[in-house]
Scaffold this active site. Structure first.
Site, PDB file in Angstrom:
ATOM      1  N   ASP A 102       0.789  -1.229   0.000  1.00 27.21           N
ATOM      2  CA  ASP A 102       0.000   0.000   0.000  1.00 27.21           C
ATOM      3  C   ASP A 102       0.822   1.280   0.000  1.00 27.21           C
ATOM      4  O   ASP A 102       0.266   2.378   0.085  1.00 27.21           O
ATOM      5  CB  ASP A 102      -0.948   0.004   1.211  1.00 27.21           C
ATOM      6  CG  ASP A 102      -2.052  -1.016   1.042  1.00 27.21           C
ATOM      7  OD1 ASP A 102      -2.630  -1.062  -0.056  1.00 27.21           O
ATOM      8  OD2 ASP A 102      -2.323  -1.771   1.994  1.00 27.21           O
ATOM      9  N   ASP A 168      -6.974  -3.981  -5.529  1.00 28.16           N
ATOM     10  CA  ASP A 168      -6.593  -2.685  -4.955  1.00 28.16           C
ATOM     11  C   ASP A 168      -5.184  -2.259  -5.371  1.00 28.16           C
ATOM     12  O   ASP A 168      -4.861  -1.076  -5.434  1.00 28.16           O
ATOM     13  CB  ASP A 168      -6.632  -2.741  -3.416  1.00 28.16           C
ATOM     14  CG  ASP A 168      -7.762  -3.551  -2.839  1.00 28.16           C
ATOM     15  OD1 ASP A 168      -8.188  -4.523  -3.493  1.00 28.16           O
ATOM     16  OD2 ASP A 168      -8.211  -3.246  -1.726  1.00 28.16           O
TER      17      ASP A 168
HETATM   18  N1  GLY Z   1      -7.445  -1.473   0.096  1.00 34.62           N
HETATM   19  C1  GLY Z   1      -8.330  -1.934   1.077  1.00 34.62           C
HETATM   20  C2  GLY Z   1      -9.737  -1.616   0.839  1.00 34.62           C
HETATM   21  O1  GLY Z   1     -10.142  -1.226  -0.235  1.00 34.62           O
HETATM   22  O2  GLY Z   1     -10.508  -1.789   1.771  1.00 34.62           O
END
Ligand code: GLY
Length: 392
Positions: A102, A168
């Protein structure tokens, strides 16, 4: 003067009213934190209705600094500049994170916006270091960036995964594209393209919807599982995953001009748009296959992310380009209505109500989320630029 706010043309009453609201509400959030004497990073409300603040390594740590940058950009008010810089600097240590993917969300939303609006060689160095950190997660045999580590008795390990990659992760690629532009090192660009290509090949179903998790073998690169972590079921349409796909592949098109990425973004958007269960106000249910629709929570974060992506798509050479702006405008009307937009001073001083973190983890259900607010502000900024014909 705000570099990106040099346009002095008047804005529509809709934009002005929402900017005024954001100024009041985010201003209160900032004032509250400043009064504490700490440099806190608000994310959501906990089950007691208290604001939850995160540390720099949380995937959501870039959104609050990023929102202050957008507030600065939307208002041109230079009093936000030192605040944006301060809350951005506070998460600098994230440049060295290598234990999750992330870092793209974290660093690009904060330092990336900072670099755009207040160029600084320190920001350049952070972006490059963060890209190096993210690149350590590239698995060459699968040609993919691993999203989550699988260690000990973690829940990822209990699922039997080896190299889980979530949709994501498409949102982390913008950092890599930027880092190549800043450094001249095409390795970052190539990793982004490899990741996008493998995701395009493995993550999507024939109808254009995407899986949440695809698990790979690190050794052979083969796909081991296609499942979900945050959706209702492995084969269901988890709304935020679709939002990440629409936005992420739009960015890939912007950076490469390879049409296949835009085609995927459009296909996934069309699926959501034409979904028989899409509500009239266009704010998706948290999962479009959730069993108790219409009595299921909505997810404002998916809506704001999709709206922002659609404003960008409307600038490209696509049939009926204006229709994407019209759809985004309708989402923004809904999000800005009392059904989703908080009253000033309420909702933990977050802008939007009614988002969902993860129902399967019984976490953050029907709450404000700082990333819903971030993409809402980004969408508002893009709408403003489009309407003033100043898109950059
Ligand atoms: N990246 C984590 C979410 O979308 O909850």
């Amino acid at each position: 003067m705000c570099m990106a706010c040099s346009n002095t043309r008047s804005v529509s009453p809709f934009i002005q009213e929402n900017v005024d609201f954001a100024k009041a509400q985010l201003g209160l959030a900032i004032d509250t934190i400043e009064a504490s004497g700490k440099c806190l990073n608000p994310v959501t409300l906990n089950s007691k209705g208290e604001v939850y603040y995160c540390g720099y390594s949380d995937w959501r740590s870039g959104f609050f600094p990023g929102s202050i940058w957008y507030l600065y950009e939307l208002t041109g008010d230079t009093t936000y500049l030192p605040l944006a810089k301060k809350y951005t600097a506070a998460i600098r240590k994230a440049e060295n994170l290598t234990w999750h993917h992330d870092i793209g969300f974290i660093i690009n939303c904060s330092f990336g916006n900072g670099l755009r609006l207040a160029p600084d060689t320190a920001y350049v160095n952070v972006m490059k270091q963060a890209a190096r950190s993210l690149s350590t997660r590239f698995r060459p045999n699968a040609k993919i960036i691993q999203s989550w580590d699988v260690k000990g008795n973690s829940w990822q390990s209990e699922r039997g995964w080896e190299c889980p990659v979530i949709i994501d992760n498409m949102m982390n690629l913008e950092l890599l594209f930027e880092a190549t532009k800043l450094s001249g090192d095409s390795t970052f660009y190539q990793i982004a393209v490899d990741h996008a290509d493998r995701t395009l090949a493995e993550h999507f179903r024939p109808d254009g919807s995407c899986y949440h998790v695809v698990d790979y073998s690190i050794e052979t690169g083969e796909v081991r599982h296609k499942q979900t972590a945050q959706g209702y079921a492995d084969e269901s349409i988890w709304s935020r995953g679709q939002a990440w796909a629409i936005y992420g592949f739009t960015v890939c098109y912007r950076e490469t001009k390879d049409r296949k990425y835009l085609d995927q973004a459009l296909k996934t958007f069309e699926l959501m748009k034409n979904h028989p269960k899409m509500p009239e106000d266009l704010i998706p249910y948290w999962d479009m296959d959730a069993p108790n629709i219409p009595n299921e929570p909505r997810d404002a974060s998916s809506a704001s992310c999709i709206a922002s992506a659609l404003y960008e798509i409307s600038t490209y050479d696509v049939p009926k380009a204006a229709s994407y702006k019209e759809y985004a405008d309708r989402i923004m009307e809904s999000l800005s209505s009392p059904a989703y937009r908080a009253k000033v001073g309420e909702n933990g001083r977050f802008l939007l109500m009614h988002s969902v973190g993860s129902i399967p983890h019984n976490s953050e259900i029907d709450v404000p989320l700082n990333y819903a607010d971030y993409y809402y502000l980004e969408a508002l900024k893009r709408k403003k630029e489009l309407e003033n014909q100043t898109i950059k």
